[in-house]
Design a protein around this motif. Structure first.
Motif, short mmCIF file in Angstrom:
data_model
loop_
_atom_site.label_atom_id
_atom_site.label_comp_id
_atom_site.label_asym_id
_atom_site.label_seq_id
_atom_site.Cartn_x
_atom_site.Cartn_y
_atom_site.Cartn_z
N HIS A 18 -74.65 -16.06 13.94
CA HIS A 18 -75.08 -17.29 13.25
C HIS A 18 -75.60 -18.30 14.25
CE1 HIS A 18 -71.77 -16.29 10.04
NE2 HIS A 18 -72.51 -15.26 10.36
N ARG A 25 -75.17 -4.50 7.19
CA ARG A 25 -74.35 -5.73 7.23
C ARG A 25 -74.81 -6.75 6.20
NH1 ARG A 25 -76.15 -10.50 9.49
NH2 ARG A 25 -74.56 -12.13 9.49
N LYS A 39 -77.23 -18.10 8.72
CA LYS A 39 -76.11 -17.15 8.73
C LYS A 39 -76.55 -15.69 8.71
CE LYS A 39 -72.31 -17.76 6.53
NZ LYS A 39 -71.25 -18.08 7.47
N GLN A 51 -61.93 -7.74 15.05
CA GLN A 51 -63.05 -8.68 15.23
C GLN A 51 -62.56 -10.06 15.68
OE1 GLN A 51 -65.29 -9.77 11.69
NE2 GLN A 51 -67.23 -9.45 12.77
N GLY A 104 -69.63 -7.19 9.09
CA GLY A 104 -70.20 -6.89 10.41
C GLY A 104 -70.09 -8.07 11.35
N ASN A 105 -70.79 -7.93 12.48
CA ASN A 105 -70.85 -9.00 13.48
C ASN A 105 -72.10 -9.84 13.26
OD1 ASN A 105 -68.48 -8.43 15.05
ND2 ASN A 105 -69.56 -6.66 15.93
N GLY A 106 -71.88 -11.09 12.86
CA GLY A 106 -73.01 -12.00 12.69
C GLY A 106 -73.40 -12.64 14.01
N GLU A 134 -69.75 -13.31 17.45
CA GLU A 134 -68.71 -12.46 16.84
C GLU A 134 -68.77 -11.08 17.51
OE1 GLU A 134 -68.36 -14.19 12.29
OE2 GLU A 134 -69.47 -12.34 12.59
N GLU A 182 -73.04 -18.70 17.42
CA GLU A 182 -71.67 -18.21 17.29
C GLU A 182 -71.68 -16.75 17.75
OE1 GLU A 182 -70.15 -18.66 13.33
OE2 GLU A 182 -70.69 -20.78 13.26
N HIS A 229 -70.48 -10.61 1.65
CA HIS A 229 -69.90 -10.24 2.95
C HIS A 229 -70.06 -11.38 3.97
CE1 HIS A 229 -69.55 -6.30 1.22
NE2 HIS A 229 -69.05 -5.79 2.33
N TRP A 230 -70.29 -12.61 3.48
CA TRP A 230 -70.44 -13.79 4.32
C TRP A 230 -71.63 -13.68 5.28
CZ3 TRP A 230 -64.61 -14.39 6.03
CH2 TRP A 230 -63.86 -14.77 4.92
N ALA A 231 -72.54 -12.78 4.97
CA ALA A 231 -73.68 -12.59 5.88
C ALA A 231 -74.91 -13.38 5.42
CB ALA A 231 -74.01 -11.10 5.99
N GLU A 290 -64.05 -14.09 17.48
CA GLU A 290 -65.22 -14.97 17.55
C GLU A 290 -65.00 -16.13 18.51
OE1 GLU A 290 -66.85 -16.41 13.82
OE2 GLU A 290 -67.46 -18.29 14.76
N GLU A 293 -61.38 -12.88 13.73
CA GLU A 293 -62.27 -12.93 12.55
C GLU A 293 -61.74 -12.02 11.44
OE1 GLU A 293 -64.67 -13.58 10.58
OE2 GLU A 293 -65.47 -15.39 11.49
N ARG A 347 -71.08 -20.46 2.30
CA ARG A 347 -71.09 -19.36 3.27
C ARG A 347 -71.76 -18.10 2.74
NH1 ARG A 347 -67.00 -22.51 5.11
NH2 ARG A 347 -66.59 -22.50 7.35
N1 GLU Z 1 -68.84 -11.71 10.04
C1 GLU Z 1 -69.68 -12.42 9.10
C2 GLU Z 1 -71.13 -12.02 9.32
O1 GLU Z 1 -71.40 -10.89 9.36
C3 GLU Z 1 -69.50 -13.90 9.17
C4 GLU Z 1 -68.13 -14.43 8.99
C5 GLU Z 1 -68.13 -15.97 9.09
O2 GLU Z 1 -68.53 -16.62 8.13
O3 GLU Z 1 -67.84 -16.47 10.17
O4 GLU Z 1 -71.99 -12.82 9.47
#
Ligand code: GLU
Ligand code: MG
Length: 458
Positions: A255, A308, A349, A204, A251-253, A147, A145, A313-315, A206, A199, A326
């Motif tokens: 994944h 990040r 992730k 942001q 931040g920008n993942g 981002e 992915e 933070h979904w990271a 994606e 995003e 997530r």
């Molecule tokens: N931006 C998030 C990251 O730093 C992920 C957001 C998502 O779950 O797509 O990984």
């Protein structure tokens, strides 16, 4: 690389150059990604593609030692100004660049002057790990992915290029022509985009793409990123794939999705393991999960990466796994009922946009293979945000926080024999040396300063 291979490559390049001329291409950008995650390039005029394919393009091995600020560290196996490598464009991936008129692109494999694969060529390593898996009877598919954040050009500060809310249609309206041009360019380049959306973070966006062979997936993420960057330029926008563009916020993942098939059937579904995983699907996943702290030296390769990689933070800041969780570093995606046989996959992730995708491919496959060799077992799945549990409850469920610094990740990587064996002595040492050099480069700097130094590099 023997004479027969050189002749065959020259012949193919000759026809390819004729095809490029039909698209008014004058030059071919031949890229590789360095160990700091920066895509570096040499180019040849189209007329020289034939010689580049057969004999390669000269490039110093010193690039293995580049830090993100272009300083060169002195490593155990990288950093010397002596020697030369040959960049061989992979003609199977030669692509006319839709957002850079007059240019085509091909990813490079790096060879020594003797015609052997350079021991620190990440793309060749990704291919050999894919072959190793194939030797064990498994076909891997992967997808990255992408981002990114778009800011206004003309400043090194980050000024978001849109002001609409997260996932908001307003953002798509504000960036309508730009977004159309991104999709148009990617389609023209043959990239199979699955989805494009605004995003969470300011400015942001994606793109997600279809899964493909692991090396092709890494190539695709390079192509997508450079295409997005080029489209941005034509709209007066600046693009960042950096783990953080501001010290606060998400931040920008980067994944990564992985799925495996044996004899055409997914090993991620349809069996009696947890959520349908087969024994080898579970062992592969357990091998990745167990090695995540070490793999962060590859997947989260900058000091900024650890700004990040924080809870909630979904990271995926905790080493645990769960179905559609997530906040777990490893998310099992089972797909909608009925789609598992083609949709089930494992998503890692915690990695970010500064990672070299070829190293990510190699590291993940090596970790998964090690898990299969060890018949590793998965711990119980986690179905809550691990940050919502106290330390004791996390310990009971075998949930550990991932490393919180690049130093810790480099130490864990150095201590992992399976990864060292897979990457080879030279490349493994260079990664450790580079990470410690990055730590030294950023020593004493505040989060804002670290972010500012990293923001426009990837
Ligand atoms: N931006 C998030 C990251 O730093 C992920 C957001 C998502 O779950 O797509 O990984
Ligand atoms: Mg996302």
């Amino acid at each position: 690389m023997d004479e027969q291979q050189r002749t065959a490559r020259a012949g193919r390049a000759h026809s390819a150059a004729e095809r490029l001329a039909g698209h008014d291409v004058v030059g071919v950008a031949v890229t590789w990604v360095d160990n700091s995650g920066i895509t570096r390039v040499k180019t040849v005029p189209s007329a020289k593609l034939e010689s580049a394919a057969a004999w390669g393009i000269g490039a110093s091995p010193v690039f293995d030692a580049f830090l993100l600020d272009d300083s060169i560290m002195s490593g155990r196996y990288a950093g010397s100004p002596v020697g030369d490598l040959r960049l061989h464009p992979d003609l199977d991936r030669l692509t006319v660049l839709a957002a850079q008129p007059g240019w085509a692109w091909a990813p490079a494999d790096r060879y020594t002057q003797d015609g052997a694969v350079h021991p620190q060529c990440a793309r060749s390593l990704a291919r050999s790990m894919t072959d190793r898996l194939r030797g064990a009877g498994l076909e891997a598919s992967m997808a990255f992915e992408v981002e990114w954040t778009v800011g206004r050009a003309g400043t090194d500060e980050f000024v978001p290029a849109c002001s609409g809310p997260a996932y908001g249609m307003t953002r798509l309206v504000e960036l309508s022509a730009y977004s159309r041009d991104v999709l148009t360019a990617l389609a023209a380049e043959g990239v199979a985009v699955d989805q494009f959306h605004p995003e969470y973070g300011a400015g942001q966006l994606e793109v997600s793409v279809a899964a493909e062979d692991p090396v092709a997936a890494a190539d695709t993420t390079v192509l997508v990123r450079e295409t997005v960057r080029a489209v941005g330029m034509t709209h007066g926008l600046r693009t960042s794939f950096s783990p953080k563009v501001t010290a606060e916020g998400v931040g920008n993942g980067g994944h990564v999705h992985v799925s495996l098939r044996r004899d055409g059937s997914s090993v991620m579904t349809g069996a009696d393991g947890p959520f349908g995983l087969t024994q080898e699907g579970a062992s592969f996943t357990a091998g990745v999960l167990a090695r995540l702290p070490a793999l962060l030296a590859i997947g989260c390769p900058t000091t900024a990466s650890y700004l990040r990689l924080i809870p909630s933070h979904w990271a995926g800041a905790f080493a645990c796994w769960g179905r559609e969780n997530r906040e777990a570093a490893v998310r099992l995606v089972t797909g909608a009922v009925g789609s598992g046989s083609w949709a089930a996959n494992v998503e890692v992730k915690c990695f970010d946009g500064a990672a070299n995708p070829y190293l990510v491919v190699a590291g993940l496959l090596a970790a998964g293979l090690a898990g299969m060799d060890e018949s590793a077992e998965l711990p119980p799945p986690v179905d809550v945000d691990p940050a919502s549990l106290d330390d004791d409850s996390r310990a009971e469920r075998s949930i550990a926080p991932l490393p919180t610094s690049l130093t810790e990740a480099a130490d864990r990587f150095e201590a992992d024999p399976a990864l060292a064996e897979a990457l080879g002595v030279e490349l493994a040492a260079t990664i450790v040396d580079l990470r410690r050099a990055d730590v030294a480069l950023m020593a004493g700097k505040s989060p804002d300063e670290i972010v500012a130094l990293t923001r426009w590099k990837h």
